[in-house]
Design a protein around this motif. Structure first.
Motif, PDB file in Angstrom:
ATOM      1  N   LEU A  27      44.418 -48.359  14.219  1.00  0.00           N
ATOM      2  CA  LEU A  27      43.733 -47.072  14.193  1.00  0.00           C
ATOM      3  C   LEU A  27      42.656 -47.068  13.101  1.00  0.00           C
ATOM      4  N   TRP A  28      41.505 -46.541  13.439  1.00  0.00           N
ATOM      5  CA  TRP A  28      40.389 -46.412  12.499  1.00  0.00           C
ATOM      6  C   TRP A  28      39.991 -44.940  12.446  1.00  0.00           C
ATOM      7  N   MET A  29      39.864 -44.450  11.221  1.00  0.00           N
ATOM      8  CA  MET A  29      39.542 -43.029  11.129  1.00  0.00           C
ATOM      9  C   MET A  29      38.659 -42.744   9.909  1.00  0.00           C
ATOM     10  N   GLY A  30      37.639 -41.920  10.114  1.00  0.00           N
ATOM     11  CA  GLY A  30      36.775 -41.500   9.011  1.00  0.00           C
ATOM     12  C   GLY A  30      37.375 -40.264   8.360  1.00  0.00           C
ATOM     13  N   VAL A  31      37.523 -40.290   7.038  1.00  0.00           N
ATOM     14  CA  VAL A  31      38.216 -39.184   6.375  1.00  0.00           C
ATOM     15  C   VAL A  31      37.408 -38.508   5.257  1.00  0.00           C
ATOM     16  N   GLY A  32      36.086 -38.706   5.256  1.00  0.00           N
ATOM     17  CA  GLY A  32      35.215 -37.972   4.328  1.00  0.00           C
ATOM     18  C   GLY A  32      35.655 -38.071   2.881  1.00  0.00           C
ATOM     19  N   GLY A  33      35.790 -36.928   2.235  1.00  0.00           N
ATOM     20  CA  GLY A  33      36.136 -36.917   0.808  1.00  0.00           C
ATOM     21  C   GLY A  33      37.646 -36.937   0.536  1.00  0.00           C
ATOM     22  N   SER A  34      38.442 -37.395   1.500  1.00  0.00           N
ATOM     23  CA  SER A  34      39.907 -37.295   1.367  1.00  0.00           C
ATOM     24  C   SER A  34      40.490 -38.092   0.196  1.00  0.00           C
ATOM     25  N   PHE A  35      39.927 -39.255  -0.109  1.00  0.00           N
ATOM     26  CA  PHE A  35      40.503 -40.042  -1.223  1.00  0.00           C
ATOM     27  C   PHE A  35      40.330 -39.251  -2.525  1.00  0.00           C
ATOM     28  N   ASP A  36      39.169 -38.591  -2.661  1.00  0.00           N
ATOM     29  CA  ASP A  36      38.895 -37.800  -3.871  1.00  0.00           C
ATOM     30  C   ASP A  36      39.925 -36.683  -4.019  1.00  0.00           C
ATOM     31  N   VAL A  37      40.198 -36.004  -2.922  1.00  0.00           N
ATOM     32  CA  VAL A  37      41.152 -34.884  -2.962  1.00  0.00           C
ATOM     33  C   VAL A  37      42.556 -35.425  -3.238  1.00  0.00           C
ATOM     34  N   PHE A  38      42.891 -36.532  -2.590  1.00  0.00           N
ATOM     35  CA  PHE A  38      44.224 -37.116  -2.696  1.00  0.00           C
ATOM     36  C   PHE A  38      44.578 -37.492  -4.141  1.00  0.00           C
ATOM     37  N   VAL A  39      43.617 -38.058  -4.848  1.00  0.00           N
ATOM     38  CA  VAL A  39      43.922 -38.463  -6.236  1.00  0.00           C
ATOM     39  C   VAL A  39      43.661 -37.325  -7.221  1.00  0.00           C
ATOM     40  N   GLY A  40      43.148 -36.211  -6.733  1.00  0.00           N
ATOM     41  CA  GLY A  40      42.911 -35.067  -7.609  1.00  0.00           C
ATOM     42  C   GLY A  40      41.553 -35.078  -8.285  1.00  0.00           C
ATOM     43  N   ALA A  41      40.661 -35.991  -7.837  1.00  0.00           N
ATOM     44  CA  ALA A  41      39.317 -36.021  -8.414  1.00  0.00           C
ATOM     45  C   ALA A  41      38.513 -34.802  -7.950  1.00  0.00           C
ATOM     46  N   VAL A  42      38.845 -34.317  -6.769  1.00  0.00           N
ATOM     47  CA  VAL A  42      38.264 -33.065  -6.266  1.00  0.00           C
ATOM     48  C   VAL A  42      39.430 -32.184  -5.867  1.00  0.00           C
ATOM     49  N   LYS A  43      39.430 -30.971  -6.359  1.00  0.00           N
ATOM     50  CA  LYS A  43      40.546 -30.066  -6.059  1.00  0.00           C
ATOM     51  C   LYS A  43      40.307 -29.332  -4.738  1.00  0.00           C
ATOM     52  N   ARG A  44      41.368 -29.180  -3.961  1.00  0.00           N
ATOM     53  CA  ARG A  44      41.268 -28.285  -2.802  1.00  0.00           C
ATOM     54  C   ARG A  44      41.279 -26.869  -3.343  1.00  0.00           C
ATOM     55  N   ALA A  45      40.816 -25.940  -2.541  1.00  0.00           N
ATOM     56  CA  ALA A  45      40.797 -24.545  -2.980  1.00  0.00           C
ATOM     57  C   ALA A  45      42.231 -24.061  -3.182  1.00  0.00           C
ATOM     58  N   PRO A  46      42.445 -23.131  -4.141  1.00  0.00           N
ATOM     59  CA  PRO A  46      43.782 -22.556  -4.285  1.00  0.00           C
ATOM     60  C   PRO A  46      44.239 -21.928  -2.970  1.00  0.00           C
ATOM     61  N   LYS A  47      45.569 -21.799  -2.836  1.00  0.00           N
ATOM     62  CA  LYS A  47      46.180 -21.331  -1.560  1.00  0.00           C
ATOM     63  C   LYS A  47      45.502 -20.080  -0.979  1.00  0.00           C
ATOM     64  N   TRP A  48      45.205 -19.094  -1.850  1.00  0.00           N
ATOM     65  CA  TRP A  48      44.655 -17.832  -1.351  1.00  0.00           C
ATOM     66  C   TRP A  48      43.407 -18.068  -0.504  1.00  0.00           C
ATOM     67  N   TRP A  49      42.535 -18.931  -1.024  1.00  0.00           N
ATOM     68  CA  TRP A  49      41.274 -19.223  -0.313  1.00  0.00           C
ATOM     69  C   TRP A  49      41.568 -19.940   0.997  1.00  0.00           C
ATOM     70  N   GLN A  50      42.559 -20.837   0.967  1.00  0.00           N
ATOM     71  CA  GLN A  50      42.905 -21.580   2.190  1.00  0.00           C
ATOM     72  C   GLN A  50      43.465 -20.638   3.248  1.00  0.00           C
ATOM     73  N   VAL A  51      44.402 -19.769   2.810  1.00  0.00           N
ATOM     74  CA  VAL A  51      45.065 -18.853   3.745  1.00  0.00           C
ATOM     75  C   VAL A  51      44.040 -17.926   4.396  1.00  0.00           C
ATOM     76  N   HIS A  52      43.045 -17.516   3.619  1.00  0.00           N
ATOM     77  CA  HIS A  52      42.033 -16.612   4.159  1.00  0.00           C
ATOM     78  C   HIS A  52      40.849 -17.350   4.787  1.00  0.00           C
ATOM     79  N   HIS A  53      41.037 -18.631   5.038  1.00  0.00           N
ATOM     80  CA  HIS A  53      40.011 -19.455   5.689  1.00  0.00           C
ATOM     81  C   HIS A  53      38.685 -19.422   4.928  1.00  0.00           C
TER      82      HIS A  53
END
Ligand code: UDP
Length: 241
Positions: free
Chosen positions: A183-209
């Motif tokens: 399987l081959w897949m493009g995952v954009g900035g996922s490595f950055d998020v995975f190691v914490g170099a880029v933070k995902r938005a806090p839950k509130w922002w995620q829940v409210h899209h």
């Protein structure tokens, strides 16, 4: 090929009409059966880019599956009265496949992101995913891909994650996917998020899209890129029946 899912067309891009779990099951089954697979996770930015670059569009249409990477695509499908069940994001598939690969002792190759991120990624994998077979990890700032491609061909990983951002990651995959049965897949900035170099938005922002808005205000360099989103929404609005 026999397609397991019907597809839902959003501005010329056929999205897999599947829930997240159906999508993951399908990918895992294909990895088990050594079926060569190319996955694209597409957001409104990618859909709009494909509209103005026919070569890129042609290339992503060679993917086996295209998943709706974000709420923008799901909302558009609802507006067009052909609703997709839910979003199936690149990051979500990435982390689930990593867990699954660890549990099932699968082999994985990683290419993309900055050298520092790759260093952290290797540490985190060794710590959190000890059964995952790491066949290699290379940063995404290379002049020639010969060394990377040679390792992938020799090691035959079950999964290759490419995190160099679109459109490059899809071009790289389309060009090299024939080298393995995996399987081959493009995952954009996922490595950055995975190691914490880029933070995902806090839950509130995620829940409210509103994750896109959080990213926008915390990283204004994205502004120019995100200006395409209103154009995407306008195009969808025009097609509304
Ligand atoms: N990147 C890379 N090589 C390059 C340019 C970018 O590996 O020549 C990486 C970059 O470090 C980042 C990822 O590609 O980890 C793209 O991240 P972005 O957030 O732009 O991705 P997207 O929004 O497309 O998911």
């Amino acid at each position: 090929m026999n397609k397991p899912f019907s597809s839902i067309d959003i501005l010329g891009i056929p999205f897999a009409n599947a829930t997240r779990n159906q999508f993951l099951d399908q990918l895992q089954g294909r990895i088990e059966h050594h079926q060569n697979t190319f996955v694209v996770t597409a957001n409104p930015e990618i859909v709009m880019y494909a509209r103005k670059d026919p070569a890129y569009r042609k290339l992503i249409l060679t993917a086996d599956f295209i998943s709706p990477d974000g709420i923008g695509i799901v909302k558009a499908s609802q507006t067009l009265k052909t609703p997709l069940p839910e979003r199936v994001t690149g990051y979500d598939i990435f982390t689930h496949l990593l867990n699954w690969a660890n549990q099932n002792k699968k082999s994985v190759y990683f290419v993309g992101a900055k050298p520092q991120v790759i260093k952290q990624l290797k540490l985190k994998l060794a710590q959190d995913f000890p059964n995952l077979q790491l066949t290699g990890a290379h940063d995404g700032y290379f002049k020639s891909d010969t060394e990377i491609v040679n390792v992938i061909e020799k090691q035959q990983p079950d999964i290759v994650f490419v995190a160099t951002g679109f459109p490059n990651q899809e071009k790289f995959i389309a060009h090299n996917r024939h080298l393995t049965k995996g399987l081959w897949m493009g995952v954009g900035g996922s490595f950055d998020v995975f190691v914490g170099a880029v933070k995902r938005a806090p839950k509130w922002w995620q829940v409210h899209h509103l994750e896109w808005f959080y990213r926008l205000i915390t990283d204004p360099r994205r502004l120019k890129r995100q200006l395409i989103i209103p154009q995407f929404m306008w195009k969808i609005h025009q097609l509304k029946k």
